[in-house]
Design a protein around this motif. Structure first.
Motif, PDB file in Angstrom:
ATOM      1  N   ILE A 532       0.838  -1.204   0.000  1.00  0.00           N
ATOM      2  CA  ILE A 532       0.000   0.000   0.000  1.00  0.00           C
ATOM      3  C   ILE A 532       0.872   1.253   0.000  1.00  0.00           C
ATOM      4  O   ILE A 532       0.606   2.217  -0.722  1.00  0.00           O
ATOM      5  CB  ILE A 532      -0.946  -0.012   1.220  1.00  0.00           C
ATOM      6  N   ASN A 533       1.941   1.235   0.812  1.00  0.00           N
ATOM      7  CA  ASN A 533       2.847   2.384   0.873  1.00  0.00           C
ATOM      8  C   ASN A 533       3.522   2.660  -0.464  1.00  0.00           C
ATOM      9  O   ASN A 533       3.954   3.789  -0.726  1.00  0.00           O
ATOM     10  CB  ASN A 533       3.905   2.168   1.948  1.00  0.00           C
ATOM     11  N   ARG A 534       3.618   1.641  -1.296  1.00  0.00           N
ATOM     12  CA  ARG A 534       4.212   1.813  -2.628  1.00  0.00           C
ATOM     13  C   ARG A 534       3.172   2.205  -3.676  1.00  0.00           C
ATOM     14  O   ARG A 534       3.492   2.285  -4.860  1.00  0.00           O
ATOM     15  CB  ARG A 534       4.927   0.535  -3.055  1.00  0.00           C
ATOM     16  N   GLY A 535       1.941   2.370  -3.264  1.00  0.00           N
ATOM     17  CA  GLY A 535       0.899   2.788  -4.192  1.00  0.00           C
ATOM     18  C   GLY A 535       0.212   1.644  -4.912  1.00  0.00           C
ATOM     19  O   GLY A 535      -0.505   1.856  -5.894  1.00  0.00           O
ATOM     20  N   ILE A 536       0.404   0.424  -4.440  1.00  0.00           N
ATOM     21  CA  ILE A 536      -0.199  -0.751  -5.079  1.00  0.00           C
ATOM     22  C   ILE A 536      -1.515  -1.062  -4.364  1.00  0.00           C
ATOM     23  O   ILE A 536      -1.545  -1.295  -3.148  1.00  0.00           O
ATOM     24  CB  ILE A 536       0.748  -1.956  -5.016  1.00  0.00           C
ATOM     25  N   THR A 537      -2.583  -1.070  -5.113  1.00  0.00           N
ATOM     26  CA  THR A 537      -3.912  -1.271  -4.521  1.00  0.00           C
ATOM     27  C   THR A 537      -4.506  -2.647  -4.859  1.00  0.00           C
ATOM     28  O   THR A 537      -5.375  -3.130  -4.143  1.00  0.00           O
ATOM     29  CB  THR A 537      -4.880  -0.177  -5.003  1.00  0.00           C
ATOM     30  N   ASN A 538      -4.038  -3.253  -5.963  1.00  0.00           N
ATOM     31  CA  ASN A 538      -4.535  -4.577  -6.347  1.00  0.00           C
ATOM     32  C   ASN A 538      -3.663  -5.630  -5.667  1.00  0.00           C
ATOM     33  O   ASN A 538      -2.569  -5.951  -6.131  1.00  0.00           O
ATOM     34  CB  ASN A 538      -4.495  -4.734  -7.869  1.00  0.00           C
ATOM     35  N   ILE A 539      -4.102  -6.121  -4.513  1.00  0.00           N
ATOM     36  CA  ILE A 539      -3.290  -7.000  -3.675  1.00  0.00           C
ATOM     37  C   ILE A 539      -3.953  -8.367  -3.538  1.00  0.00           C
ATOM     38  O   ILE A 539      -5.153  -8.457  -3.221  1.00  0.00           O
ATOM     39  CB  ILE A 539      -3.072  -6.371  -2.284  1.00  0.00           C
ATOM     40  N   LYS A 540      -3.196  -9.423  -3.780  1.00  0.00           N
ATOM     41  CA  LYS A 540      -3.682 -10.789  -3.635  1.00  0.00           C
ATOM     42  C   LYS A 540      -2.886 -11.495  -2.542  1.00  0.00           C
ATOM     43  O   LYS A 540      -1.693 -11.216  -2.340  1.00  0.00           O
ATOM     44  CB  LYS A 540      -3.542 -11.557  -4.954  1.00  0.00           C
ATOM     45  N   LYS A 541      -3.561 -12.440  -1.852  1.00  0.00           N
ATOM     46  CA  LYS A 541      -2.937 -13.129  -0.723  1.00  0.00           C
ATOM     47  C   LYS A 541      -3.083 -14.634  -0.905  1.00  0.00           C
ATOM     48  O   LYS A 541      -4.196 -15.135  -1.109  1.00  0.00           O
ATOM     49  CB  LYS A 541      -3.583 -12.679   0.585  1.00  0.00           C
ATOM     50  N   LEU A 542      -1.956 -15.331  -0.813  1.00  0.00           N
ATOM     51  CA  LEU A 542      -1.938 -16.782  -0.982  1.00  0.00           C
ATOM     52  C   LEU A 542      -1.465 -17.452   0.294  1.00  0.00           C
ATOM     53  O   LEU A 542      -0.515 -16.991   0.940  1.00  0.00           O
ATOM     54  CB  LEU A 542      -0.988 -17.185  -2.113  1.00  0.00           C
ATOM     55  N   VAL A 543      -2.083 -18.568   0.624  1.00  0.00           N
ATOM     56  CA  VAL A 543      -1.595 -19.437   1.702  1.00  0.00           C
ATOM     57  C   VAL A 543      -1.250 -20.789   1.082  1.00  0.00           C
ATOM     58  O   VAL A 543      -2.069 -21.371   0.357  1.00  0.00           O
ATOM     59  CB  VAL A 543      -2.655 -19.613   2.810  1.00  0.00           C
ATOM     60  N   ILE A 544      -0.034 -21.263   1.359  1.00  0.00           N
ATOM     61  CA  ILE A 544       0.406 -22.558   0.833  1.00  0.00           C
ATOM     62  C   ILE A 544       0.762 -23.445   2.017  1.00  0.00           C
ATOM     63  O   ILE A 544       1.634 -23.106   2.824  1.00  0.00           O
ATOM     64  CB  ILE A 544       1.611 -22.399  -0.109  1.00  0.00           C
ATOM     65  N   VAL A 545       0.069 -24.579   2.135  1.00  0.00           N
ATOM     66  CA  VAL A 545       0.286 -25.513   3.238  1.00  0.00           C
ATOM     67  C   VAL A 545       0.890 -26.799   2.690  1.00  0.00           C
ATOM     68  O   VAL A 545       0.368 -27.387   1.731  1.00  0.00           O
ATOM     69  CB  VAL A 545      -1.039 -25.820   3.977  1.00  0.00           C
ATOM     70  N   PHE A 546       1.992 -27.252   3.318  1.00  0.00           N
ATOM     71  CA  PHE A 546       2.650 -28.499   2.915  1.00  0.00           C
ATOM     72  C   PHE A 546       2.259 -29.612   3.882  1.00  0.00           C
ATOM     73  O   PHE A 546       2.312 -29.443   5.101  1.00  0.00           O
ATOM     74  CB  PHE A 546       4.172 -28.336   2.964  1.00  0.00           C
ATOM     75  N   LYS A 547       1.892 -30.743   3.309  1.00  0.00           N
ATOM     76  CA  LYS A 547       1.625 -31.938   4.106  1.00  0.00           C
ATOM     77  C   LYS A 547       2.259 -33.125   3.378  1.00  0.00           C
ATOM     78  O   LYS A 547       1.687 -33.669   2.435  1.00  0.00           O
ATOM     79  CB  LYS A 547       0.123 -32.173   4.286  1.00  0.00           C
ATOM     80  N   GLY A 548       3.443 -33.529   3.849  1.00  0.00           N
ATOM     81  CA  GLY A 548       4.147 -34.600   3.161  1.00  0.00           C
ATOM     82  C   GLY A 548       4.379 -34.237   1.705  1.00  0.00           C
ATOM     83  O   GLY A 548       4.926 -33.188   1.391  1.00  0.00           O
ATOM     84  N   LYS A 549       3.913 -35.094   0.799  1.00  0.00           N
ATOM     85  CA  LYS A 549       4.062 -34.828  -0.633  1.00  0.00           C
ATOM     86  C   LYS A 549       2.882 -34.035  -1.202  1.00  0.00           C
ATOM     87  O   LYS A 549       2.857 -33.769  -2.400  1.00  0.00           O
ATOM     88  CB  LYS A 549       4.217 -36.144  -1.402  1.00  0.00           C
ATOM     89  N   GLU A 550       1.965 -33.694  -0.333  1.00  0.00           N
ATOM     90  CA  GLU A 550       0.803 -32.935  -0.785  1.00  0.00           C
ATOM     91  C   GLU A 550       0.998 -31.452  -0.485  1.00  0.00           C
ATOM     92  O   GLU A 550       1.668 -31.083   0.483  1.00  0.00           O
ATOM     93  CB  GLU A 550      -0.469 -33.437  -0.094  1.00  0.00           C
ATOM     94  N   VAL A 551       0.388 -30.614  -1.308  1.00  0.00           N
ATOM     95  CA  VAL A 551       0.446 -29.174  -1.076  1.00  0.00           C
ATOM     96  C   VAL A 551      -0.944 -28.590  -1.299  1.00  0.00           C
ATOM     97  O   VAL A 551      -1.644 -28.967  -2.243  1.00  0.00           O
ATOM     98  CB  VAL A 551       1.496 -28.501  -1.993  1.00  0.00           C
ATOM     99  N   TYR A 552      -1.360 -27.701  -0.404  1.00  0.00           N
ATOM    100  CA  TYR A 552      -2.677 -27.077  -0.465  1.00  0.00           C
ATOM    101  C   TYR A 552      -2.472 -25.583  -0.676  1.00  0.00           C
ATOM    102  O   TYR A 552      -1.805 -24.914   0.122  1.00  0.00           O
ATOM    103  CB  TYR A 552      -3.447 -27.333   0.822  1.00  0.00           C
ATOM    104  N   ILE A 553      -3.061 -25.043  -1.769  1.00  0.00           N
ATOM    105  CA  ILE A 553      -2.877 -23.640  -2.124  1.00  0.00           C
ATOM    106  C   ILE A 553      -4.228 -22.950  -2.082  1.00  0.00           C
ATOM    107  O   ILE A 553      -5.201 -23.408  -2.702  1.00  0.00           O
ATOM    108  CB  ILE A 553      -2.252 -23.515  -3.526  1.00  0.00           C
ATOM    109  N   ASN A 554      -4.280 -21.829  -1.365  1.00  0.00           N
ATOM    110  CA  ASN A 554      -5.561 -21.175  -1.139  1.00  0.00           C
ATOM    111  C   ASN A 554      -5.442 -19.670  -1.348  1.00  0.00           C
ATOM    112  O   ASN A 554      -4.487 -19.036  -0.878  1.00  0.00           O
ATOM    113  CB  ASN A 554      -6.049 -21.448   0.286  1.00  0.00           C
ATOM    114  N   ASP A 555      -6.444 -19.130  -2.063  1.00  0.00           N
ATOM    115  CA  ASP A 555      -6.553 -17.683  -2.250  1.00  0.00           C
ATOM    116  C   ASP A 555      -7.367 -17.137  -1.077  1.00  0.00           C
ATOM    117  O   ASP A 555      -8.556 -17.437  -0.943  1.00  0.00           O
ATOM    118  CB  ASP A 555      -7.245 -17.385  -3.581  1.00  0.00           C
ATOM    119  N   VAL A 556      -6.714 -16.338  -0.206  1.00  0.00           N
ATOM    120  CA  VAL A 556      -7.412 -15.801   0.955  1.00  0.00           C
ATOM    121  C   VAL A 556      -7.528 -14.284   0.849  1.00  0.00           C
ATOM    122  O   VAL A 556      -7.631 -13.585   1.866  1.00  0.00           O
ATOM    123  CB  VAL A 556      -6.681 -16.189   2.266  1.00  0.00           C
ATOM    124  N   SER A 557      -7.511 -13.788  -0.395  1.00  0.00           N
ATOM    125  CA  SER A 557      -7.560 -12.324  -0.606  1.00  0.00           C
ATOM    126  C   SER A 557      -8.853 -11.732  -0.062  1.00  0.00           C
ATOM    127  O   SER A 557      -9.924 -12.337  -0.161  1.00  0.00           O
ATOM    128  CB  SER A 557      -7.452 -12.031  -2.095  1.00  0.00           C
TER     129      SER A 557
END
Length: 557
Positions: A532-557
């Motif tokens: 925000i301080n840099r003037g960027i307003t289009n912001i997306k948020k990702l959460v990546i969870v590792f479980k062994g060989k599995e990976v869970y990716i989630n958009d929490v914007s």
């Protein structure tokens, strides 16, 4: 304008052919006046070691032809006392620079061939040998019919024969002594090579009453393997010392003359950005090979030359198998920042992958990093290191790209990055999941796998997105530290915050709870503050969870 003798390391040929020569002849004075008997000078590859030893040889070597003319109008000619020592010493010259063998027997056969050639060069001394044992030994060497034990004694015995013939002690010059050792590290003959080189060099240099002086060059000092065991008369001059600091590579003064000679003064700043940055002792040094390559082919423009000649296998291995801390340090270096580490001037090849300090010492001594500061803490010295120039930086970037290609198909990796910066969530999720599975087999790790993938991913982002984005990791923003932030240089584009979590079976938490925990962390810690301080307003948020060989990716914007 004189032509450049690119790739020619024979001093006599360069002078007689009237090729362009940067005058380093005062090295001869520094060597002959050095109070130490044995001088070891490690320097990076292609920094003029072979040419300098050739120059010393043509100056000191006693032979039938007068070679004084080779030094006409050079700096050493003004040193009257030193010129009196020109051409008076029987000299033994040996180079290991091309000795890269996968079989120990092949290495031994090559060295035997060299020693036989050296004996043939001095076969006139045979006639003055009085002892039958000495004559028998000489004949064995000439006929290449001798054991490894006799090979290890060959140079020391030859010193005795030369002294008895000429009445002068011998000068020994050994170029790139450590090349067989470094190569043996990868070819499976390390222990045998170390054992032989230890005996060969110790027998030649230790307690040799017929030795006047010796100079050895290489890239590293591998003293802990006891290669130089007992050599109390050895002086080590690494790039951290001031002795000989201006004799290998080009100094600022020399570069100024070169730029004027070739009428390219206006390109001084580009020379600095690409080929400057090395610091030997307190002296700023330019890479001589790259400078000459550029001048030999100016139409091609500034580009990597020195790093394209090297074998980067060990650096690729270090990056791929390195610790989380090592990868974090490389992230800092690729951003143009410094790291602070302790440096050991004695490199143990077998410990390079096991000891992180050895890794930094290897990279520094080999020319892949430079010292920009030093501090002491008790008896310990800590050095601030940085990537020296654009040429070396390009090598690191290429290694990371190659590494990503080996661990994952390059086209898909690029597609994954494109999907990320455009926040095409479904495509990114699909490809990143495959990327993690591929990386599991590429990295030889176990429980720390998510951290390995995380930093591998970050390094790839740093390199691949550097033109359009700034990639930061583990930095403060708001009230905490985010894992990764992808900041577009065009503030109208998407800014992305990525938070990583790892699932542990022993903890009573579900995947859904970890995702919510990460989302809440991003919100509560206000990680978006920097964007925000840099003037960027289009912001997306990702959460990546590792479980062994599995990976869970989630958009929490």
């Amino acid at each position: 304008m004189k032509k450049i003798a690119l790739g020619n390391s024979d001093f006599k040929t360069i002078i007689e052919d009237d090729r362009y020569f940067v005058d380093k002849t005062l090295l001869i004075k520094e060597f002959l006046e050095d109070s130490s008997q044995i001088i070891l000078i490690p320097r990076p590859r292609r920094f003029g070691k072979t040419l300098n030893l050739s120059m010393i040889r043509y100056f000191v070597e006693k032979c039938d032809k007068d070679r004084r003319y080779l030094f006409n109008n050079l700096l050493i000619e003004k040193e009257e006392d030193i010129m009196k020592r020109q051409g008076i010493y029987p000299t033994i010259y040996l180079t290991f620079k091309d000795e890269k063998h996968n079989k120990f027997n092949s290495l031994i056969e090559r060295i035997k061939w060299f020693i036989t050639e050296i004996y043939n060069e001095h076969k006139e001394v045979y006639n003055i040998l009085k002892d039958k044992q000495d004559k028998d030994f000489f004949n064995k060497i000439i006929n290449s019919d001798y054991s490894i034990a006799e090979l290890e004694l060959a140079l020391k015995n030859l010193c005795k024969y030369l002294y008895e013939y000429h009445g002068e002690k011998v000068i020994i010059l050994i170029d790139e002594y450590d090349t067989p050792i470094q190569h043996s590290y990868f070819s499976g003959i390390y222990d045998e090579t170390i054992g032989f080189m230890r005996n060969f060099l110790s027998n030649t240099l230790k307690d040799n009453i017929y030795l006047e002086k010796a100079m050895l060059t290489g890239i590293l000092r591998v003293a802990r393997e006891s290669i130089f065991s007992g050599l109390n008369n050895l002086k080590l001059n690494t790039i951290l010392k001031n002795a000989y600091c201006d004799k290998f590579g080009f100094t600022d003064v020399e570069i100024e003359k070169i730029l004027n000679d070739f009428n390219v003064v206006e390109q001084r700043e580009e020379f600095k950005r690409w080929y400057n940055g090395y610091i030997f002792g307190n002296t700023v040094i330019y890479n001589p090979w790259s400078v000459l390559c550029y001048l030999d082919d100016r139409d091609s423009g500034f580009m990597p030359h020195w790093v394209n000649t090297s074998e980067n296998k060990i650096i690729k291995t270090i990056l791929a198998k390195g610790s989380e801390g090592l990868k974090k340090s490389f992230e800092e270096l690729l951003r143009g920042n410094t790291i602070e580490v302790s440096i050991d001037e004695n490199i143990v090849m077998a410990d390079i992958e096991r000891d992180e300090n050895n890794i930094w010492s290897f990279l520094l001594m080999s020319g892949y990093l430079k010292v920009v500061g030093r501090r002491t803490e008790g008896k310990d010295f800590y050095y601030s290191l940085k990537i020296p120039n654009l040429e070396v930086e390009s090598m690191y970037e290429k290694i990371i790209r190659d590494w990503q290609s080996e661990s994952y198909v390059a086209s898909e990796y690029n597609e994954m990055l494109k999907a990320l910066v455009n926040f095409d969530f479904k495509v990114f999720k699909l490809i990143f999941s495959r990327y993690v599975r591929e990386s599991f087999s590429y990295f030889d790790v176990s429980g720390k796998m998510p951290e390995k993938v995380y930093h591998a991913f970050t390094l790839g982002l740093l390199v691949s997105l550097s033109r359009t984005h700034q990639v930061l990791s583990n930095r403060e923003s708001g009230y905490g530290r985010y894992d990764i932030m992808v900041i577009p240089k065009d503030i109208s584009k998407i800014g992305i915050i990525i938070e990583f979590k790892k699932y542990y079976e022993e903890y009573d938490e579900t995947i859904e709870e970890l995702i919510e925990e990460a989302r809440k962390q991003i919100e509560d810690k206000k990680y978006e503050t920097e964007l925000i301080n840099r003037g960027i307003t289009n912001i997306k948020k990702l959460v990546i969870v590792f479980k062994g060989k599995e990976v869970y990716i989630n958009d929490v914007s």
